[in-house]
Design a protein around this motif. Sequence first.
Motif, mmCIF file in Angstrom:
data_model
loop_
_atom_site.group_PDB
_atom_site.id
_atom_site.type_symbol
_atom_site.label_atom_id
_atom_site.label_comp_id
_atom_site.label_asym_id
_atom_site.label_seq_id
_atom_site.Cartn_x
_atom_site.Cartn_y
_atom_site.Cartn_z
ATOM 1 N N LYS A 6 42.984 37.049 37.024
ATOM 2 C CA LYS A 6 42.787 37.599 35.817
ATOM 3 C C LYS A 6 42.066 36.758 34.688
ATOM 4 N N LYS A 21 47.916 36.056 40.476
ATOM 5 C CA LYS A 21 47.436 36.954 39.909
ATOM 6 C C LYS A 21 46.891 36.709 38.821
ATOM 7 N N GLU A 22 47.918 36.243 37.855
ATOM 8 C CA GLU A 22 47.405 35.985 36.590
ATOM 9 C C GLU A 22 46.363 35.175 36.229
ATOM 10 N N ALA A 48 38.518 35.581 35.885
ATOM 11 C CA ALA A 48 38.129 36.572 36.787
ATOM 12 C C ALA A 48 36.256 36.634 36.550
#
Length: 191
Positions: free
Chosen positions: A44, A40-41, A47
């Motif tokens: 981000k 997930k990091e 992105a």
Amino acid sequence: MKLLEERIRKDGTVREGNVLKVDNFLNHQMDMNLFQEMGKEWKKLFADKTINKVLTIEASGIAIAAIAAQYFDVPVVFAKKAQSINIAGEVYQTKIESFTHKKTYDVIVSKKFVGPEDHVLIIDDFLANGCALLGLIDIVEQAGATIEGIGIAIEKGFQQGGKIIRDKGYDLKSLAIVDSMDNNELIFREQ
């Protein structure tokens, strides 16, 4: 990434020769919940990039690359450390010296899986001297593909690898940067 730093402090062990042993959660036994948060990091952090492939090297990078790739909804390609009969056809090839194993590997990727149309995110577990990353960069360059970024779980900031890669202009994002491991005390760089 504070979660990863906390886990390194809790379960990591400093060994002789600047070795940080994290095999109980990262590269032998794997904490999949932690990997999910790492994926997930990276999503981000990258992105704004167009990514259609994640590239890593066998073996320790495969699990974290696979988890990260699910957040980008793209396939993972991993560079193999040995030619096998399962790889037919042409390959990109480079040599990589392993800091941990003190060995040089011939590393290959089938030309079927990386080409000029690809926008690649490289993911790996550790960055020390930069040898593995330079090899993966070489493979992507041989393919004529674009490196959109490089994601590292743990960077040893006191070794030269991060500086070498950043000085070459690559977008390198490490989730935890260890600036010092003196006297078994881990000092992390503020990010």
